[in-house]
Design an enzyme around this catalytic site. Structure first.
Site, PDB file in Angstrom:
ATOM      1  N   GLU A 102      76.967  73.694 -20.740  1.00  0.00           N
ATOM      2  CA  GLU A 102      76.346  72.531 -21.362  1.00  0.00           C
ATOM      3  C   GLU A 102      77.390  71.783 -22.178  1.00  0.00           C
ATOM      4  OE1 GLU A 102      71.671  73.466 -21.774  1.00  0.00           O
ATOM      5  OE2 GLU A 102      72.850  74.124 -23.460  1.00  0.00           O
ATOM      6  N   HIS A 212      68.771  63.377 -28.396  1.00  0.00           N
ATOM      7  CA  HIS A 212      69.143  63.889 -27.072  1.00  0.00           C
ATOM      8  C   HIS A 212      69.366  62.695 -26.161  1.00  0.00           C
ATOM      9  CE1 HIS A 212      69.207  66.089 -23.323  1.00  0.00           C
ATOM     10  NE2 HIS A 212      69.247  67.217 -24.018  1.00  0.00           N
ATOM     11  N   ARG A 257      76.455  65.627 -27.652  1.00  0.00           N
ATOM     12  CA  ARG A 257      75.225  64.828 -27.545  1.00  0.00           C
ATOM     13  C   ARG A 257      75.248  63.544 -28.354  1.00  0.00           C
ATOM     14  NH1 ARG A 257      70.623  69.525 -27.848  1.00  0.00           N
ATOM     15  NH2 ARG A 257      71.039  70.271 -25.748  1.00  0.00           N
ATOM     16  N   HIS A 313      65.514  64.665 -31.171  1.00  0.00           N
ATOM     17  CA  HIS A 313      65.364  65.918 -30.435  1.00  0.00           C
ATOM     18  C   HIS A 313      65.321  67.148 -31.341  1.00  0.00           C
ATOM     19  CE1 HIS A 313      65.786  68.690 -27.159  1.00  0.00           C
ATOM     20  NE2 HIS A 313      66.970  69.110 -27.556  1.00  0.00           N
ATOM     21  N   ARG A 348      74.545  69.876 -33.712  1.00  0.00           N
ATOM     22  CA  ARG A 348      74.237  71.188 -33.126  1.00  0.00           C
ATOM     23  C   ARG A 348      74.840  71.328 -31.739  1.00  0.00           C
ATOM     24  NH1 ARG A 348      69.619  73.214 -29.748  1.00  0.00           N
ATOM     25  NH2 ARG A 348      69.242  71.017 -29.387  1.00  0.00           N
TER      26      ARG A 348
END
Ligand code: FAD
Length: 480
Positions: A102, A212, A257, A313, A348
């Site tokens: 990811e 997000h 992100r 998100h 995060r």
């Protein structure tokens, strides 16, 4: 009896661990299948591969966290991660064999169950908890009762006051539903943070809201297009077919992100349309059955381009705790997304939040018998606020509109000031869903206004650079 508020992955892990340790446990939850856990997708980050290590996982977490991670918390969670995966496997949970990649990770370390990890894992943990004799009831936490800095009891909508409580565990999730565009379910309105703050708990990092980049709505149904899609080859393109993400970051679609959310937001603001192109993913239907079903329901397949937009998100801020989950109120624990351990810093790393929820939940019993330590509160700016106890309430829809417009992906001093002024007219002292929503939004806007720099998820168009003087947290508490 130990009470846990919330039935997401944090609450259920704690319930299982506490029950196994011999405690009687009751879980009280607003909605059994509410919260983010049930809809979470991609998976759980843990360094279990031969070419990986907790140290490398920690390095990725720190880099993405942009200077505000609590280094001790990062070390703790990344080294506990493989232990938790091992524990879930020992309990009989079957992860898929492959590890996924990811954004922000330099190794494949995302453990998953197809693209529906959260739903499958929540159902697994729920079954385990019920099997162990955990009592689970639907009800709603309204207020806490504190005496001399110690938890004494709490009030729920149906049951009224429950007193003589020695420990209370808040596992009530975050508040990212409070933006007009969001991946979150409607239960996530910030009750946990607001209720505990009113009772004297300290909160921190409220300005850091993760957006997000890839959410889609088709035929009125919203779905988060998991980050692992991009790890497996999905591309982000505009209507001209241009992979514009590379104009913003050298890793393109695999940029962190915040960068990708801003890139897509800018592209949309510049009048383009933005899509996810899934056609390069091999074996798509087997790897992503959830997305495949969703597309099928709306007459599309992975050969079509899927329109996407960014939305709120994950809320990094929350009740300030140490890694054990201890708040500044003795006996009051907070675990999972409602809490802020400092693991995520200003941003995060993907798949670190289910990890944090699981580690805090499963490890809780080992700390109950140890002397109370409490969180560190001396590494930042402590702001004391007074809550207005009269005036109108603001509807949730209005809060969502204000947050999207003024406290969103691109922020400015002028817009944030408007949001702060609007919230300061609202009654934030009563314990209602609307008041809770306004209170957490007020703190988010206020902290974002104070932080005159851009860092992690917090982007100020009037202060686009990072400022070393702001390498510190903003804490809030209410005046006694
Ligand atoms: P939640 O799962 O949000 O649970 C909160 C609980 O509190 C709910 O049971 C709710 O009913 C209860 N509650 C709330 N208010 C009250 C009240 N007043 N009284 C009683 N009960 C109350 N993270 C990852 O690490 N990996 C992923 O792949 C991932 N994918 C995601 C996908 C989506 C679409 C979303 C929205 C999030 C995703 N996340 C992911 C984030 C992650 O899911 C959450 O951070 C995590 O599930 C939080 O778990 P939790 O148990 O703390 O809270």
């Amino acid at each position: 009896m130990i009470y846990i508020i919330g039935s997401g992955i944090a609450g259920l892990s704690a319930a299982i661990a506490l029950r196994r340790a011999g405690y009687d446990v009751t879980v009280i939850t607003k909605e059994l299948h509410g919260g983010s856990s049930y809809v979470s997708k991609g998976g759980i980050a843990a360094a279990t591969a031969i070419d990986d290590s907790p140290q490398m996982h920690a390095e990725d977490t720190l880099r993405v966290g942009d200077g505000l991670c609590d280094v001790e918390a990062v070390r703790y969670f990344t080294s506990e991660a493989p232990v938790i995966i091992e524990e879930l496997i020992r309990m009989g949970f079957e992860f898929d064999k492959d590890l996924r990649l990811e954004g922000g990770h330099f190794r494949r370390r995302v453990h998953h169950k197809t693209d529906e990890t959260g739903r499958v894992l929540t159902e697994f943990l729920l079954k385990e908890a019920v099997g162990l004799g955990v009592n689970i009831v639907e009800d709603e936490l309204m207020a806490l009762q504190i005496g001399d800095g110690v938890i004494r009891g709490f009030v729920t909508r149906e049951r009224g006051l429950i007193s003589n409580v020695d420990y209370l565990v808040l596992a009530m999730g975050g508040y990212a539903y409070l933006w007009q565009y969001t991946s979150n379910p409607s239960t996530n309105t910030g009750d946990g943070v607001a209720i505990a703050l009113r009772a004297g708990a300290v909160v921190s990092d409220m300005e850091f809201v993760q957006f997000h980049p890839t959410i889609t709505t088709l035929g009125g149904e919203t779905m988060l297009l998991t980050e692992t899609l991009r790890g497996e080859g999905a591309r982000i393109v505009n209507e001209l077919g241009e992979r514009f993400a590379f104009n913003y970051h050298e890793r393109g679609e695999l940029a962190p992100r915040d960068v990708l959310s801003r890139a897509i937001y800018m592209e949309l603001m510049n009048g383009h349309r933005v899509y996810m192109d899934l056609s390069d993913i091999e074996d798509f239907d087997r790897k992503f059955p959830g997305v495949s079903d969703f597309l099928g329901r709306h007459g599309l397949s992975n050969k079509d381009r899927v329109p996407i937009y960014p939305g709120a998100h994950f809320t990094i801020g929350g009740l300030r705790v140490n890694v054990r989950g201890e708040t500044n109120i003795k006996g009051l624990y907070a675990i999972g997304e409602v809490a802020d351990t400092g693991l995520h810093g200003a941003n995060r790393l993907a798949s670190n939040s289910l990890l944090e929820a699981l580690v805090m939940g499963f490890n809780l019993p080992r700390y109950l018998s140890e002397p109370w330590d409490g969180p560190r509160l001396d590494d930042g700016l402590l702001v004391t606020i007074k809550l207005r106890d009269n005036g109108p309430l603001m509807s949730i829809d209005e809060v969502r509109r204000v947050n999207w417009e003024y406290v969103g992906i691109l922020r400015s001093g002028e817009g944030l000031r408007k949001a702060v002024d609007l919230y300061e007219r609202v009654n934030m002292a009563v314990s209602t869903k609307e008041s809770n929503a306004a209170l957490v939004s007020y703190l988010t806007a206020y902290a974002a206004l104070l932080r005159t720099e851009s860092r992690g998820t917090h982007y100020r168009v009037d202060y686009p650079g990072k400022d070393i003087n702001w390498q510190k947290r903003i804490y809030f508490r209410v005046s006694p």
